[in-house]
Write a protein that holds these residues in place. Structure first.
Motif, mmCIF file in Angstrom:
data_model
loop_
_atom_site.group_PDB
_atom_site.id
_atom_site.type_symbol
_atom_site.label_atom_id
_atom_site.label_comp_id
_atom_site.label_asym_id
_atom_site.label_seq_id
_atom_site.Cartn_x
_atom_site.Cartn_y
_atom_site.Cartn_z
ATOM 1 N N THR A 106 0.036 -9.124 -10.961
ATOM 2 C CA THR A 106 0.024 -9.735 -12.296
ATOM 3 C C THR A 106 -0.739 -8.819 -13.259
ATOM 4 N N ALA A 107 -1.920 -8.367 -12.834
ATOM 5 C CA ALA A 107 -2.748 -7.519 -13.704
ATOM 6 C C ALA A 107 -2.082 -6.169 -13.965
ATOM 7 N N VAL A 108 -1.509 -5.560 -12.930
ATOM 8 C CA VAL A 108 -0.874 -4.244 -13.108
ATOM 9 C C VAL A 108 0.323 -4.361 -14.055
ATOM 10 N N VAL A 109 1.126 -5.396 -13.870
ATOM 11 C CA VAL A 109 2.309 -5.562 -14.727
ATOM 12 C C VAL A 109 1.890 -5.819 -16.177
ATOM 13 N N CYS A 157 0.749 -5.026 -2.898
ATOM 14 C CA CYS A 157 -0.119 -4.720 -4.043
ATOM 15 C C CYS A 157 -0.720 -3.323 -3.906
ATOM 16 N N ARG A 158 -1.056 -2.922 -2.697
ATOM 17 C CA ARG A 158 -1.562 -1.555 -2.482
ATOM 18 C C ARG A 158 -0.521 -0.537 -2.953
ATOM 19 N N GLN A 159 0.717 -0.784 -2.595
ATOM 20 C CA GLN A 159 1.792 0.130 -2.969
ATOM 21 C C GLN A 159 1.945 0.203 -4.499
ATOM 22 N N VAL A 160 1.848 -0.947 -5.142
ATOM 23 C CA VAL A 160 2.033 -0.993 -6.604
ATOM 24 C C VAL A 160 0.858 -0.318 -7.323
ATOM 25 N N ILE A 161 -0.360 -0.521 -6.824
ATOM 26 C CA ILE A 161 -1.515 0.157 -7.429
ATOM 27 C C ILE A 161 -1.367 1.663 -7.251
ATOM 28 N N TYR A 162 -0.970 2.090 -6.053
ATOM 29 C CA TYR A 162 -0.827 3.526 -5.762
ATOM 30 C C TYR A 162 0.206 4.186 -6.668
ATOM 31 N N GLU A 163 1.287 3.476 -6.957
ATOM 32 C CA GLU A 163 2.359 4.017 -7.803
ATOM 33 C C GLU A 163 1.807 4.568 -9.121
ATOM 34 N N PHE A 164 0.891 3.820 -9.706
ATOM 35 C CA PHE A 164 0.386 4.205 -11.028
ATOM 36 C C PHE A 164 -0.905 5.002 -10.947
ATOM 37 N N SER A 165 -1.680 4.779 -9.883
ATOM 38 C CA SER A 165 -3.016 5.378 -9.847
ATOM 39 C C SER A 165 -3.444 5.735 -8.439
ATOM 40 N N PRO A 166 -2.995 6.884 -7.947
ATOM 41 C CA PRO A 166 -3.376 7.272 -6.582
ATOM 42 C C PRO A 166 -4.865 7.535 -6.399
ATOM 43 N N VAL A 223 -19.564 -7.475 -2.082
ATOM 44 C CA VAL A 223 -18.485 -6.614 -2.568
ATOM 45 C C VAL A 223 -18.289 -5.439 -1.612
ATOM 46 N N ARG A 224 -17.036 -5.118 -1.352
ATOM 47 C CA ARG A 224 -16.693 -3.893 -0.624
ATOM 48 C C ARG A 224 -15.943 -2.990 -1.585
ATOM 49 N N GLN A 225 -16.082 -1.695 -1.416
ATOM 50 C CA GLN A 225 -15.370 -0.749 -2.285
ATOM 51 C C GLN A 225 -14.628 0.280 -1.440
ATOM 52 N N MET A 226 -13.353 0.478 -1.744
ATOM 53 C CA MET A 226 -12.560 1.490 -1.046
ATOM 54 C C MET A 226 -11.627 2.163 -2.052
ATOM 55 N N LEU A 227 -11.235 3.369 -1.732
ATOM 56 C CA LEU A 227 -10.212 4.028 -2.552
ATOM 57 C C LEU A 227 -8.848 3.487 -2.150
ATOM 58 N N ILE A 228 -7.911 3.523 -3.094
ATOM 59 C CA ILE A 228 -6.562 3.047 -2.762
ATOM 60 C C ILE A 228 -5.968 3.910 -1.634
ATOM 61 N N THR A 229 -6.348 5.183 -1.579
ATOM 62 C CA THR A 229 -5.827 6.045 -0.514
ATOM 63 C C THR A 229 -6.428 5.718 0.858
ATOM 64 N N GLU A 230 -7.573 5.040 0.861
ATOM 65 C CA GLU A 230 -8.127 4.563 2.139
ATOM 66 C C GLU A 230 -7.398 3.292 2.584
ATOM 67 N N LEU A 231 -7.047 2.471 1.592
ATOM 68 C CA LEU A 231 -6.332 1.231 1.906
ATOM 69 C C LEU A 231 -4.871 1.504 2.261
ATOM 70 N N LEU A 232 -4.353 2.609 1.740
ATOM 71 C CA LEU A 232 -2.941 2.947 1.962
ATOM 72 C C LEU A 232 -2.828 4.436 2.284
ATOM 73 N N PRO A 233 -3.246 4.815 3.505
ATOM 74 C CA PRO A 233 -3.213 6.244 3.854
ATOM 75 C C PRO A 233 -1.788 6.778 3.957
ATOM 76 N N ASP A 234 -1.654 8.049 3.642
ATOM 77 C CA ASP A 234 -0.354 8.722 3.759
ATOM 78 C C ASP A 234 0.740 7.936 3.023
ATOM 79 N N ALA A 235 0.388 7.494 1.821
ATOM 80 C CA ALA A 235 1.294 6.616 1.072
ATOM 81 C C ALA A 235 2.588 7.305 0.664
ATOM 82 N N PHE A 236 3.627 6.519 0.654
ATOM 83 C CA PHE A 236 4.886 6.948 0.031
ATOM 84 C C PHE A 236 4.723 6.692 -1.461
ATOM 85 N N GLY A 237 5.107 7.686 -2.275
ATOM 86 C CA GLY A 237 4.933 7.487 -3.707
ATOM 87 C C GLY A 237 5.861 8.351 -4.514
#
Ligand code: THU
Length: 137
Positions: free
Chosen positions: A64-67, A94-103, A116-130
């Motif tokens: 919702t926020a990304v759109v 949602c990981r895939q959609v965030i990665y699309e715009f902001s790896p 609170v936990r903090q991670m990079l999108i690339t940690e949540l979605l390693p070796d992402a297709f994009g």
């Protein structure tokens, strides 16, 4: 970590995500989710999950926020905060959609107790297709 150990900017994102969570429409799962993202330009967009009696039409808070951001011409996400009752992490879609715009996006995952936990999108979605994987014409 605790929310008060975050920068003021990130604390604000958590606060806004928590407020957005209150607007969740989740009568079926009862699992309320709020999201707030900050763009590289400093604008903030929020979102909540919006469910539907036709279950597959449920929309996640993060998407919702990304759109909302992309439809306002702002697609570069610096950080996105997600708040749930138990500090759950974003779903695969949602990981895939965030990665699309902001790896390089940072993802903050908070609960209602101030953890609170903090991670990079690339940690949540390693070796992402994009976008980089599709041939350029
Ligand atoms: N949900 C989100 O909003 N974000 C996620 O990343 C995980 C799941 C929502 C979808 C649905 O409304 C509810 O949580 C239960 O799956």
């Amino acid at each position: 970590m605790r929310v008060d150990q975050l920068s003021k900017h990130d604390q604000e994102l958590i606060t806004l995500a928590r407020a957005a969570r209150e607007r969740a429409y989740a009568p079926y799962s009862k699992y309320k989710v709020g999201a707030a993202l900050r763009t590289r330009g400093g604008q903030v967009f929020t979102g909540c999950n919006v469910e539907n009696a036709l279950y597959p039409l449920c929309t996640c808070a993060e998407r919702t926020a990304v759109v909302k951001a992309v439809s306002e011409g702002q697609s570069e996400i610096e950080a996105v905060a997600v708040v749930t009752g138990n500090g759950g992490s974003p779903c695969g879609s949602c990981r895939q959609v965030i990665y699309e715009f902001s790896p390089t996006a940072r993802v903050l995952m908070g609960d209602l107790e101030g953890n609170v936990r903090q991670m990079l999108i690339t940690e949540l979605l390693p070796d992402a297709f994009g976008p980089q994987d599709l041939p350029i014409e």
